[in-house]
Design a protein around this motif. Structure first.
Motif, PDB file in Angstrom:
ATOM      1  N   ALA A  91       0.932  -1.248  -0.014  1.00 32.57           N
ATOM      2  CA  ALA A  91      -0.018  -0.041  -0.064  1.00 32.57           C
ATOM      3  C   ALA A  91       1.025   1.319  -0.002  1.00 32.57           C
ATOM      4  N   ILE A  92       1.834   1.260   0.813  1.00 30.97           N
ATOM      5  CA  ILE A  92       2.737   2.478   1.202  1.00 30.97           C
ATOM      6  C   ILE A  92       3.516   2.632  -0.256  1.00 30.97           C
ATOM      7  N   ASN A 111      -4.515  -6.548   4.622  1.00 34.03           N
ATOM      8  CA  ASN A 111      -3.426  -5.663   4.739  1.00 34.03           C
ATOM      9  C   ASN A 111      -3.827  -5.074   6.065  1.00 34.03           C
ATOM     10  N   ASP A 141      -3.171   0.693   7.591  1.00 27.89           N
ATOM     11  CA  ASP A 141      -2.125   1.498   7.896  1.00 27.89           C
ATOM     12  C   ASP A 141      -2.667   2.944   7.967  1.00 27.89           C
ATOM     13  N   ASN A 162       3.937  -7.250   7.916  1.00 34.18           N
ATOM     14  CA  ASN A 162       2.961  -8.326   7.338  1.00 34.18           C
ATOM     15  C   ASN A 162       3.193  -9.795   7.425  1.00 34.18           C
TER      16      ASN A 162
HETATM   17  N1  GLU Z   1       1.358  -2.735   5.386  1.00 26.62           N
HETATM   18  C1  GLU Z   1       2.348  -2.065   4.800  1.00 26.62           C
HETATM   19  C2  GLU Z   1       2.160  -1.825   3.445  1.00 26.62           C
HETATM   20  O1  GLU Z   1       0.947  -2.478   2.950  1.00 26.62           O
HETATM   21  C3  GLU Z   1       3.642  -3.067   4.749  1.00 26.62           C
HETATM   22  C4  GLU Z   1       4.217  -3.646   5.813  1.00 26.62           C
HETATM   23  C5  GLU Z   1       5.043  -4.526   5.481  1.00 26.62           C
HETATM   24  O2  GLU Z   1       5.912  -4.308   4.620  1.00 26.62           O
HETATM   25  O3  GLU Z   1       5.107  -5.901   6.075  1.00 26.62           O
HETATM   26  O4  GLU Z   1       2.605  -0.960   2.776  1.00 26.62           O
END
Ligand code: GLU
Length: 290
Positions: free
Chosen positions: A60-61, A144, A147, A159
């Motif tokens: 996501a980020i 997910n 965030d 994750n």
């Molecule tokens: N929840 C974060 C995302 O989707 C990633 C966490 C991770 O990299 O483990 O960007």
């Protein structure tokens, strides 16, 4: 020696976790559509075999950053910036997943979780009900961390852990952690030429738990070996067999499930005393003793 073929033969409910670095082109940080396509095809095929499938996906980020033309991952970005990126990127990521899942005639759903989804009894109960209803409907949940509302990095944060929590919540039979490492080594293979690769972990000893290193060399995900061992602890204690494997070829998914000797297998040892909500709460408080 563990007979992986026999072990994997009756795995019915499978959770697959894929990290951000596995979904992007290293050179540009843009999404690797070929990989995404293979991932979705593998998962749809598992569904077609009658299995229940959950995908825990990061990105996501990273996807959000790309969308608003920010430079690539920077750990020093303020939390609010990461959260804003996640708000943009999660929707984009889902749009892409929905499109590819639809091409294979499967319906996908989105579930965004926070620490409270586990710690709060009503939330946890609701989440469990939603998962089980989705399985009944033949839908593939895509999970997910939320965030944008969870304070990224201080709630569940990575994750690897999230996927083990999900696997435990849905009482999965197997958890596949796909990442940029082949599995568990006795030390960091990039710095120590004498390391040994570990094929099967029969039991998560204290010594093993301390062996994890904080980084995998990945610049986009948050998970390192420590988080993978933590995931193994949750999975194993709640009766879920877990495999860590390299995502360089996403087709490892069906190979692992057909019993091929790929990745490090962590065998489940269900511990009736293990209390998931309590564990997550303690993890959040940074208690080292759990
Ligand atoms: N929840 C974060 C995302 O989707 C990633 C966490 C991770 O990299 O483990 O960007």
């Amino acid at each position: 020696m563990t007979d992986r073929k026999a072990l994997m033969a009756d795995k019915k409910r499978i959770v697959v976790k894929i990290g951000s670095s596995s979904l992007q082109h290293k050179e540009t940080g843009d999404l690797d559509y070929t990989k995404l396509d293979v991932l979705v095809r593998e998962l749809c095929n598992l569904r077609n075999m009658g299995k229940d499938v959950v995908l825990v996906t990061s990105g996501a980020i990273a996807v959000g950053k790309k969308a608003i033309l920010m430079k690539e991952h920077d750990d020093d970005d303020p939390i609010a910036v990461k959260q804003a990126c996640a708000a943009v990127g999660q929707a984009r990521l889902m749009m892409i997943y929905q499109k590819i899942f639809a091409e294979y005639n499967q319906v996908a759903a989105q579930i965004l979780m926070t620490k409270n989804t586990i710690v709060d009894n009503l939330n946890r109960y609701n989440a469990q009900n939603t998962f089980s209803e989705l399985f009944k409907l033949g839908v593939i949940p895509i999970v997910n961390e939320n965030d944008t509302v969870a304070t990224y990095e201080i709630e569940i944060g990575d994750n690897d852990t999230l996927s083990a929590i999900v696997a435990s919540l849905v009482e999965a039979d197997a958890l596949l952690l796909l990442s940029d490492i082949d599995g568990l080594y006795t030390d960091d293979p990039r710095t120590n030429p004498d390391v040994k690769y570990i094929e099967v972990v029969e039991e998560l000893t204290e010594e093993l738990m301390n062996m994890g290193k904080a980084s995998t060399g990945s610049s986009v995900g948050t998970g390192g070996m420590t988080t993978k061992l933590q995931a193994a602890k949750i999975a194993s204690s709640t009766g879920v067999d877990m495999v860590i494997a390299n995502s360089s070829d996403i087709k490892v998914i069906h190979r692992i499930l057909s019993g091929q000797n790929i990745g490090t297998l962590f065998l489940a040892h269900k511990d009736e005393r293990f209390d998931l909500p309590l564990y997550v709460q303690r993890m959040h408080l940074g208690e080292k003793s759990f």
